[in-house]
Design a protein around this motif. Structure first.
Motif, mmCIF file in Angstrom:
data_model
loop_
_atom_site.group_PDB
_atom_site.id
_atom_site.type_symbol
_atom_site.label_atom_id
_atom_site.label_comp_id
_atom_site.label_asym_id
_atom_site.label_seq_id
_atom_site.Cartn_x
_atom_site.Cartn_y
_atom_site.Cartn_z
ATOM 1 N N ASP A 152 0.836 -1.256 -0.047
ATOM 2 C CA ASP A 152 -0.017 0.062 -0.224
ATOM 3 C C ASP A 152 0.824 1.133 0.111
ATOM 4 O O ASP A 152 0.551 2.485 0.635
ATOM 5 C CB ASP A 152 -0.881 0.026 1.168
ATOM 6 C CG ASP A 152 -1.890 -1.173 1.066
ATOM 7 O OD1 ASP A 152 -2.395 -1.201 -0.151
ATOM 8 O OD2 ASP A 152 -2.602 -1.430 2.026
ATOM 9 N N HIS A 193 0.154 5.285 1.595
ATOM 10 C CA HIS A 193 1.017 5.859 2.449
ATOM 11 C C HIS A 193 1.376 7.219 2.019
ATOM 12 O O HIS A 193 1.513 8.068 2.656
ATOM 13 C CB HIS A 193 2.001 4.967 2.976
ATOM 14 C CG HIS A 193 1.534 3.445 3.479
ATOM 15 N ND1 HIS A 193 0.508 3.626 4.802
ATOM 16 C CD2 HIS A 193 1.880 2.266 3.195
ATOM 17 C CE1 HIS A 193 0.316 2.431 4.753
ATOM 18 N NE2 HIS A 193 1.156 1.623 4.204
ATOM 19 N N ASN A 194 1.985 7.115 0.789
ATOM 20 C CA ASN A 194 2.791 8.296 0.255
ATOM 21 C C ASN A 194 1.547 9.475 -0.148
ATOM 22 O O ASN A 194 1.772 10.457 0.252
ATOM 23 C CB ASN A 194 3.556 7.772 -1.113
ATOM 24 C CG ASN A 194 4.374 7.288 -1.221
ATOM 25 O OD1 ASN A 194 5.136 6.886 -0.083
ATOM 26 N ND2 ASN A 194 4.777 6.342 -2.195
ATOM 27 N N ARG A 207 -1.312 9.840 1.726
ATOM 28 C CA ARG A 207 -1.658 10.389 3.196
ATOM 29 C C ARG A 207 -0.198 11.308 3.456
ATOM 30 O O ARG A 207 -0.773 12.464 4.241
ATOM 31 C CB ARG A 207 -1.736 9.472 4.200
ATOM 32 C CG ARG A 207 -3.212 8.640 3.725
ATOM 33 C CD ARG A 207 -3.467 7.617 4.914
ATOM 34 N NE ARG A 207 -4.617 6.907 4.857
ATOM 35 C CZ ARG A 207 -4.873 5.561 4.354
ATOM 36 N NH1 ARG A 207 -3.281 4.906 4.047
ATOM 37 N NH2 ARG A 207 -5.624 4.947 4.161
ATOM 38 N N GLU A 208 0.771 11.021 3.499
ATOM 39 C CA GLU A 208 1.985 11.732 3.793
ATOM 40 C C GLU A 208 1.883 13.181 2.991
ATOM 41 O O GLU A 208 2.164 14.311 3.595
ATOM 42 C CB GLU A 208 3.428 11.142 3.473
ATOM 43 C CG GLU A 208 4.617 12.067 3.802
ATOM 44 C CD GLU A 208 5.886 11.341 3.453
ATOM 45 O OE1 GLU A 208 6.717 11.872 3.477
ATOM 46 O OE2 GLU A 208 5.734 10.130 2.845
#
Length: 249
Positions: free
Chosen positions: A178, A182-183, A185-186
Motif C-alpha cells: 500500500d 501511505h505516500n 496520506r503523507e
C-alpha cells in the motif's frame, strides 16, 4: 427500483465461470496445485481447475485457476464515482481560463516516494499525451511543471509553493504494501501543515490501484483511475478551480 442481477459469464450466459490468478510461496509440484485448488474453493470457486502453473523462482509458483462461483451482483447497489463536470475541448479550456482566471493556471506534477514509473504522469502532462490526445503542456493557458520521478514530499511542497501551483498532480503506480496510500496520506498531510486552507493547491492523485471513493480518507480533492485522459484532467481543473468556485462566490 427492480434489481438488475448479473453473474459472471464464461462459456454460456449466467454460468458463473471466472478465472483468477495468484502466487503461492511453494515450489511447483502436485501438492502446490492441490493447495491452489483448495484456496480457490475457499474463495467460493467450486469446482475449481488449475489451468496454468509456472515456477516463479525458488519456492514460488504462479497459478491460473478456472471455475464456477455462485455469487450474484445487483447492479443497482454498485457504488462508483460519476463524472460531475463537463468535458471541454482544449480550446474551451483555454478560453475559460483566459476569460475567468485572467492568468495561466499553474500545475505541478510528480511521482512521489520511490515510484520511478513516469508513464502515467507523462501521459497526462507531456505534449505527446496518450492515444492521440495532447497532454496538459499543449494547453496554452496552463503552466506545467513536471518534476519527474522519485520526488520527495518536501520537494513537492516547496516546488508547489515556488510555482504558486493551483493544482498538484501525483501519479502512483508502485503499490506494494500500500505504498501509494501511505505516500498520498503523507503528501496531503504535508500540504495541510505547510499551507493554510485558502492557499492550498488542489490535490489530485492517479494510478491503476486507487479506489476513486477514497478522497476524504486520503485527504485529496480528486482521484483518477485507469484510462484517465489529459482532457478529463484539464476539464476537472477548470470545473474545480474556476467554474465551481465562481458559482459558490
Amino acid at each position: 427500483m427492480s434489481k438488475q442481477i448479473v453473474r459472471p459469464y464464461g462459456d454460456t450466459t449466467g454460468d458463473g465461470m471466472v478465472q483468477v490468478s495468484f502466487t503461492l510461496p511453494v515450489g511447483h509440484d502436485k501438492r502446490a496445485e492441490g493447495a491452489a485448488v483448495q484456496l480457490a474453493n475457499k474463495m467460493g470457486i467450486d469446482p475449481a481447475m488449475v489451468v496454468h502453473a509456472k515456477p516463479m523462482g525458488d519456492g514460488f509458483t504462479f497459478f491460473v485457476v478456472y471455475g464456477r462461483v455462485n455469487h450474484l451482483v445487483d447492479l443497482n447497489v454498485v457504488q462508483v464515482v460519476e463524472r460531475d463536470f463537463a468535458l471541454l475541448s482544449a480550446k474551451d479550456v483555454n478560453t475559460v481560463i483566459k476569460q475567468r482566471l485572467r492568468r495561466k493556471l499553474s500545475v505541478v506534477g510528480a511521482c512521489i516516494g520511490t515510484d520511478a514509473h513516469t508513464v502515467g504522469i507523462d501521459a497526462i502532462l507531456n505534449v505527446k499525451g496518450i492515444a492521440g490526445e495532447k497532454g496538459l503542456e499543449y494547453y496554452r493557458e496552463l503552466k506545467v511543471t513536471n518534476m519527474g520521478a522519485q520526488v520527495s514530499v518536501p520537494e513537492l511542497v516547496e516546488t508547489a509553493r515556488a510555482e504558486r501551483a493551483d493544482a498538484v498532480l501525483v501519479s502512483q503506480v508502485v503499490t506494494q504494501r500500500d505504498a501509494h496510500l501511505h505516500n498520498t496520506r503523507e503528501m496531503s498531510a504535508a500540504f495541510r501543515e505547510a499551507m493554510p486552507a485558502g492557499r492550498r493547491p488542489l490535490l489530485i492523485v492517479g494510478g491503476p490501484r486507487f479506489d476513486e471513493t477514497m478522497t476524504d480518507e486520503l485527504g485529496v480533492d480528486r482521484i483518477f483511475g485507469r484510462g484517465t485522459t489529459p482532457g478529463e484532467v484539464a476539464s476537472y481543473l477548470v470545473h474545480a478551480l474556476i467554474t465551481k468556485r465562481k458559482a459558490m462566490a
